[in-house]
Design a protein around this motif. Structure first.
Motif, short mmCIF file in Angstrom:
data_model
loop_
_atom_site.label_atom_id
_atom_site.label_comp_id
_atom_site.label_asym_id
_atom_site.label_seq_id
_atom_site.Cartn_x
_atom_site.Cartn_y
_atom_site.Cartn_z
N ASN A 167 0.87 -1.18 0.00
CA ASN A 167 0.00 0.00 0.00
C ASN A 167 0.91 1.23 0.00
O ASN A 167 1.32 1.69 1.06
N LEU A 168 1.25 1.72 -1.19
CA LEU A 168 2.18 2.84 -1.29
C LEU A 168 1.46 4.15 -1.01
O LEU A 168 0.36 4.40 -1.51
N LEU B 183 4.70 7.17 -4.85
CA LEU B 183 4.21 6.68 -6.14
C LEU B 183 5.15 6.94 -7.32
O LEU B 183 5.24 6.10 -8.21
N TRP C 157 8.11 6.45 -7.46
CA TRP C 157 9.14 5.40 -7.40
C TRP C 157 8.50 4.01 -7.25
O TRP C 157 9.15 3.08 -6.78
N LYS C 158 7.25 3.88 -7.63
CA LYS C 158 6.55 2.61 -7.41
C LYS C 158 7.22 1.45 -8.15
O LYS C 158 7.29 0.33 -7.62
N TYR C 159 7.72 1.69 -9.36
CA TYR C 159 8.37 0.60 -10.10
C TYR C 159 9.70 0.22 -9.46
O TYR C 159 10.12 -0.94 -9.51
N VAL D 76 10.24 0.36 -6.20
CA VAL D 76 9.83 -0.45 -5.05
C VAL D 76 9.50 -1.87 -5.49
O VAL D 76 9.94 -2.85 -4.88
N GLY D 77 8.74 -1.98 -6.58
CA GLY D 77 8.36 -3.30 -7.08
C GLY D 77 9.54 -4.15 -7.47
O GLY D 77 9.63 -5.33 -7.10
N ASN E 162 0.15 -2.99 -6.17
CA ASN E 162 -0.09 -1.87 -5.26
C ASN E 162 -1.57 -1.55 -5.26
O ASN E 162 -2.21 -1.47 -6.31
N ILE F 121 3.14 -3.38 -10.31
CA ILE F 121 4.33 -2.51 -10.34
C ILE F 121 5.61 -3.31 -10.55
O ILE F 121 6.69 -2.73 -10.63
#
Length: 517
Positions: free
Chosen positions: A225-226, A231, A233-235, A237-238, A253, A270
């Motif tokens: 749950n970002l 957001l 940098w969501k990729y 994180v993934g 996400n 993501i």
């Protein structure tokens, strides 16, 4: 709003209108001049983050002066058009080489010296602090936690750092000692870092407090749950989660609110294949569950609550014995029959049937949950013990009452609205049947110390009668804190006799379990 910082503003725009956010990135300049050093936490001494820029290009990854890391590669530059899960994080960006003081000791004395001075050795995950001395294979280097400055390295006379313990300084000063001061290079790579270390080396310091501290795994799928600030940098994180957890092949996400009816939520991929396939398998408590995570509700954080309720119903909690059954079902002469009103894919029903031989009438309104419930019954070969239903919860309770189905326990695990379904017991007409009800609920905004009373009061309002703490054997179990001032509780009680005189609710007044109007 702009005073909160450009990253906050960009994240907010991204949440409302992603296309506008990327247009801003292409036409405006957003610079965070702050930099961060992992050396402050003794992770990578000397490593500093690259300056984060968002104009026509942005940079990602660590950079360092040649004096800090001779082996570190140049900072990678990517245009916005290339910002993609597969290309946004390069392991080579994190390669660094540091020099530390070390003790050169005879191999035969390694254990002795290690025991005496273990607290002064380098302690970094996945990094060996005892290595062979390449200049003399009969000796070992015990790497100290003290970085060796470059100026010291260029000196012909190696002096020990002043912050060594008096015992170690005394050992090094002895002329007859065969323990010598030396140095050793430690190469740190992407593989040596944790997810948190990777993300903190990439995401600007102003946002690192928003980095998720944990994630849920559902088979091979990781769920996060970002927060809005993370957001962009969501990729990253993934990919970091996938790289560091080899069993994870997809990261999702949550991008919307959880449905009150089916408890499902919209999600985006993501990391991993965005193929619309969320089918996965989970093993919990020796029982195998298959599901489509995008269409059913599952929360791995509740595995201990699943086991607690199952053990309590089966009479195993705290070594307790089975109580006499009033329903006449079952195979073990203890608990005869259980009604699982919001069964989902079977986290309570299937273990009860498989491990304890309990007869379970399991119901769920979600057609997908119902299909996977039947599939999990088949997978775990417990079809003779479970009767699946696909009804609204109130309709299911009325069905039990109308058919005179006696049950020993009722499980109602839909914490957002399960308590409201207790009104279906009004007018209960199964003679001599007072099942123990286990209902999960959230308590929002109650003053500290009053949460349990608030939960019991909600149950009483829905039942239409009071609960006597002693006669109805009321108890409350604190499951977990979902959010500040929002605990999840489980209220257990014997169905009060007062419900028998209550006025039955009309099913036509509800849509998908929620009262009209």
């Amino acid at each position: 709003m702009l005073r909160r910082g450009p990253v906050f503003f960009l994240a907010l725009v991204y949440m409302l209108r992603p296309s506008c956010a990327f247009q801003i990135l292409r036409t405006a300049s957003l610079t965070s001049s702050s930099s961060s050093s992992l050396s402050s936490s003794s992770l990578l001494p000397g490593l500093r983050l690259s300056e984060f820029r968002l104009n026509d290009k942005f940079h990602i990854g660590p950079s360092a002066s040649s004096s800090s890391f001779a082996g570190l590669r140049p900072r990678r530059t990517m245009s916005l058009s290339s910002f993609h899960p597969a290309s946004s994080l390069s392991p080579e960006q994190f390669t660094s080489s540091d020099t530390f003081y070390a003790l050169s000791v005879p191999a035969r004395k390694t254990g002795e010296i290690l025991k005496l001075h273990k607290a002064e050795l380098l302690n970094r995950p996945k990094v060996r602090n005892v290595v062979t001395d390449e200049s003399d294979k009969s000796r070992r280097l015990l790497i100290l936690k003290n970085p060796c400055p470059s100026a010291t390295l260029s000196s012909t006379d190696l002096s020990p750092p002043t912050n060594l313990s008096p015992q170690l300084l005394a050992l090094l000063s002895e002329s007859a000692s065969d323990v010598k001061l030396s140095t050793s290079s430690v190469v740190t790579t992407y593989a040596d870092l944790t997810v948190d270390q990777v993300l903190r080396a990439v995401i600007p310091p102003s946002v690192t407090s928003e980095i998720p501290s944990s994630f849920e795994t559902v088979g091979h799928i990781a769920h996060v749950n970002l927060r809005p600030a993370v957001l962009p940098w969501k990729y990253v994180v993934g990919k970091a989660l996938m790289d560091k957890n080899k069993h994870i092949t997809k990261v999702v996400n949550k991008v919307g609110q959880i449905s009150e009816v089916f408890r499902t939520f919209p999600m985006e991929v993501i990391a991993g294949p965005d193929d619309g396939d969320y089918t996965t398998t989970v093993k919990e408590g020796g029982v195998r569950f298959e599901m489509d995570f995008g269409r059913v509700y599952w929360n791995s954080k509740l595995q201990y609550e699943h086991r607690r309720v199952v053990d309590r119903i089966a009479g195993m909690e705290h070594g307790g014995a089975h109580k006499k059954s009033t329903s006449g079902g079952g195979k073990k002469g203890g608990v005869g029959r259980v009604a699982d009103v919001m069964a989902g894919i079977g986290p309570f029903a299937v273990p009860l049937a498989v491990k304890h031989g309990v007869e379970v009438w399991a119901n769920d309104l979600n057609p997908s949950s119902y299909q996977y419930l039947k599939k999990n019954i088949q997978i775990n070969k417990c079809g003779s013990n479970i009767k699946p239903f696909n009804l609204d919860g109130r309709e299911f309770i009325h069905y039990l009452s109308d058919q005179g189905v006696a049950v020993d326990h009722v499980v109602m695990n839909l914490p957002a609205i399960a308590v409201e379904f207790l009104d279906a017991f009004r007018g209960w007409k199964v003679p001599g049947c007072r099942p123990r009800v286990h209902v999960h609920c959230f308590v929002k905004g109650a003053e500290e110390g009053t949460e349990e009373k608030a939960a019991i009061a909600r149950c009483e309002r829905a039942l239409g009668c009071g609960l006597d703490m002693k006669e109805d054997e009321v108890d409350v179990h604190w499951v977990r804190d979902v959010a500040p001032k929002k605990p999840m509780l489980c209220v257990s009680f014997l169905l009060p006799s007062g419900v028998e005189g209550g006025e039955r609710v009309r099913l036509e007044d509800y849509v998908d379990g929620i009262r009209k109007g």
